[in-house]
Design an enzyme around this catalytic site. Structure first.
Site, PDB file in Angstrom:
ATOM      1  N   ARG A  90      18.622  35.230  71.502  1.00 44.91           N
ATOM      2  CA  ARG A  90      17.888  33.147  71.576  1.00 44.91           C
ATOM      3  C   ARG A  90      16.893  33.667  71.798  1.00 44.91           C
ATOM      4  O   ARG A  90      16.009  32.693  72.115  1.00 44.91           O
ATOM      5  CB  ARG A  90      19.108  32.356  72.359  1.00 44.91           C
ATOM      6  CG  ARG A  90      20.450  33.085  72.218  1.00 44.91           C
ATOM      7  CD  ARG A  90      21.086  31.886  72.775  1.00 44.91           C
ATOM      8  NE  ARG A  90      21.194  31.896  73.917  1.00 44.91           N
ATOM      9  CZ  ARG A  90      22.809  33.160  74.690  1.00 44.91           C
ATOM     10  NH1 ARG A  90      23.196  33.167  73.497  1.00 44.91           N
ATOM     11  NH2 ARG A  90      22.421  33.752  75.868  1.00 44.91           N
ATOM     12  N   SER A 146      22.496  31.409  86.471  1.00 49.15           N
ATOM     13  CA  SER A 146      23.660  30.877  85.255  1.00 49.15           C
ATOM     14  C   SER A 146      24.573  29.745  86.732  1.00 49.15           C
ATOM     15  O   SER A 146      24.594  30.502  88.045  1.00 49.15           O
ATOM     16  CB  SER A 146      24.272  32.748  85.511  1.00 49.15           C
ATOM     17  OG  SER A 146      25.879  32.203  84.883  1.00 49.15           O
ATOM     18  N   HIS A 162      23.903  28.881  81.499  1.00 43.46           N
ATOM     19  CA  HIS A 162      22.479  29.867  82.466  1.00 43.46           C
ATOM     20  C   HIS A 162      21.006  29.961  80.979  1.00 43.46           C
ATOM     21  O   HIS A 162      21.020  29.013  80.192  1.00 43.46           O
ATOM     22  CB  HIS A 162      23.160  31.120  81.767  1.00 43.46           C
ATOM     23  CG  HIS A 162      22.991  31.730  80.867  1.00 43.46           C
ATOM     24  ND1 HIS A 162      23.415  32.726  79.890  1.00 43.46           N
ATOM     25  CD2 HIS A 162      22.224  31.757  80.065  1.00 43.46           C
ATOM     26  CE1 HIS A 162      23.432  33.732  78.843  1.00 43.46           C
ATOM     27  NE2 HIS A 162      22.309  32.771  78.893  1.00 43.46           N
ATOM     28  N   GLU A 164      15.021  31.640  76.991  1.00 45.24           N
ATOM     29  CA  GLU A 164      16.270  31.109  76.273  1.00 45.24           C
ATOM     30  C   GLU A 164      17.169  30.180  77.071  1.00 45.24           C
ATOM     31  O   GLU A 164      17.644  30.726  78.685  1.00 45.24           O
ATOM     32  CB  GLU A 164      17.529  32.312  75.452  1.00 45.24           C
ATOM     33  CG  GLU A 164      18.093  33.249  76.685  1.00 45.24           C
ATOM     34  CD  GLU A 164      18.893  33.036  76.668  1.00 45.24           C
ATOM     35  OE1 GLU A 164      19.508  32.477  76.166  1.00 45.24           O
ATOM     36  OE2 GLU A 164      19.657  33.047  77.810  1.00 45.24           O
ATOM     37  N   PHE A 184      36.532  33.834  81.603  1.00 42.60           N
ATOM     38  CA  PHE A 184      35.612  32.878  80.957  1.00 42.60           C
ATOM     39  C   PHE A 184      35.665  32.450  79.038  1.00 42.60           C
ATOM     40  O   PHE A 184      35.833  31.629  79.363  1.00 42.60           O
ATOM     41  CB  PHE A 184      33.993  33.240  80.578  1.00 42.60           C
ATOM     42  CG  PHE A 184      33.158  32.326  79.821  1.00 42.60           C
ATOM     43  CD1 PHE A 184      32.896  30.803  80.473  1.00 42.60           C
ATOM     44  CD2 PHE A 184      32.765  32.372  79.125  1.00 42.60           C
ATOM     45  CE1 PHE A 184      32.319  29.767  79.372  1.00 42.60           C
ATOM     46  CE2 PHE A 184      31.879  31.385  77.880  1.00 42.60           C
ATOM     47  CZ  PHE A 184      31.857  29.991  78.588  1.00 42.60           C
ATOM     48  N   HIS A 203      31.561  42.375  85.302  1.00 37.27           N
ATOM     49  CA  HIS A 203      30.978  40.830  84.886  1.00 37.27           C
ATOM     50  C   HIS A 203      32.097  41.340  83.676  1.00 37.27           C
ATOM     51  O   HIS A 203      32.476  39.668  82.728  1.00 37.27           O
ATOM     52  CB  HIS A 203      29.439  41.832  84.197  1.00 37.27           C
ATOM     53  CG  HIS A 203      29.453  40.817  83.447  1.00 37.27           C
ATOM     54  ND1 HIS A 203      29.535  41.212  81.788  1.00 37.27           N
ATOM     55  CD2 HIS A 203      28.535  39.761  83.423  1.00 37.27           C
ATOM     56  CE1 HIS A 203      28.514  39.496  81.203  1.00 37.27           C
ATOM     57  NE2 HIS A 203      28.155  38.905  82.144  1.00 37.27           N
TER      58      HIS A 203
END
Length: 353
Positions: free
Chosen positions: A178, A219, A320, A143, A306, A299
């Site tokens: 995805r 990413s 990514h 994806e 973000f 993370h």
């Protein structure tokens, strides 16, 4: 709003999505598209490793040689060059190539220019390390996700088209949702990393066999076209938590199922840094990657930052790609690399050896 999974890859789900059908994401994102003719892609990470600054000119020359082999008819559709320092203090220069035709990649790999150079005794005697890590996922095994719609990097560069706004993003589990194969498959790891030949502790040539459903994430962050305000946004706000998380995985990833993590800087053919970087992470499974993404503080800080800034992005390009692959469609080979390089760190001899 459309599905991230292209129509020709959709099938009746036996595994449900993580959100209800009426979910609407909080901001727009897009995915790469390709027609049904794209059956499989090749993602090849070809590295040159050195431990002393005096070796850099020779390493850059070796990288140029690898990039030069891309110029023929069977070379990749797209490639880029990177540099990073690993957890053992070694520099690693990489040429990263993407093919849309696995047969062309095989011809390239077996050509005299490539095979003869890789197999030559000089690779064992010139003081540098070399590696090649290659996965060949099918179209239903990967994806993409982009915060922009043009000049797609990575695997998007071989796909040629962009979707409309997609619905599967902005929530935990959207990465899995995805991937077309996730409609009917949990994508669980099957097997372990195994040393097929050689001994990582002794240097020389080492071959590692992978296993089904190793997850690979790239990413990226591209601030080449960003203005002063967005550059500051990236360098002062996004980059610090990103570097913290990437360094943690580089140094401690084996405790979480992360086989290898490299935070790389894009470079030109002379080794000069460009205003672009990306992370390359190999994980035992998609589940291990998800577990870190959803629960680990390193993370969560990246994710929160973000979400806070994404709606203001114009020229800062974030993206990514994530893939899984069958064990038989993977290549992990090393020449004179230190034993913590790539898949060697976690690979073990076969049972009974």
């Amino acid at each position: 709003m459309e599905s991230a999974i292209d129509t020709h890859l959709q099938c009746p789900r036996t595994l449900s999505r993580r959100v209800p059908d009426d979910y609407r994401p909080p901001f727009p994102m897009w995915v790469a598209r390709a027609g049904s003719g794209l059956q499989q892609v090749v993602m090849a990470y070809l590295g040159v490793q050195y431990g002393q600054d005096a070796q850099r000119p020779a390493a850059v020359a070796a990288l140029r040689h690898i990039a030069g082999t891309f110029e023929g008819a069977d070379g990749p559709v797209h490639h880029d060059l990177t540099d990073h320092v690993d957890d053992s203090g070694h520099h690693n220069l990489m040429a990263v190539g993407y093919w849309s035709d696995p047969a062309a990649f095989c011809r390239w790999l077996r050509s005299d220019e490539v095979k003869g150079w890789w197999d030559a005794d000089e690779r064992l005697a010139d003081g540098l390390g070399y590696f090649r890590e290659v996965v060949t996922p099918r179209a239903d095994q990967f994806e993409t996700l982009y915060a922009f719609q043009d000049d797609l990097p990575g695997v998007g560069s071989v796909m040629g088209e962009i979707s409309g706004e997609i619905s599967e993003h902005g929530y935990w589990g959207s990465m899995r949702d995805r991937i077309p194969q996730s409609q009917t498959d949990w994508l669980q790891a099957d097997g372990n990393l195994t040393i097929v030949s050689g001994d990582p502790g002794n240097g020389g040539r080492v071959v590692v066999r992978g296993h089904d459903n190793i997850a690979l994430i790239r990413s990226g962050q591209d601030w080449r076209a960003a203005g002063e305000e967005e550059r500051s946004l990236y360098l002062d706000e996004l980059l610090p938590p990103l570097e913290e998380g990437m360094d943690f995985l580089r140094d401690n990833g084996e405790t979480l199922g992360c086989y290898s993590n490299r935070f790389v800087r894009s470079i030109d053919l002379d080794g000069n840094e460009l205003d672009e970087s990306y992370n390359i992470g190999h994980w035992r499974s998609l589940e291990h990657l998800e577990r870190w993404a959803e629960s680990h503080p390193t993370h969560l800080r990246i994710f929160v930052t973000f979400f806070r800034v994404v709606t203001g992005l114009e020229k800062l390009r974030l993206y990514h790609e994530v893939s899984v692959s069958d064990g038989r469609e993977q290549i992990f080979e090393y020449v004179n690399c230190h034993p913590r390089t790539g898949m060697m760190r976690d690979a073990r001899p076969p049972a009974g050896a």
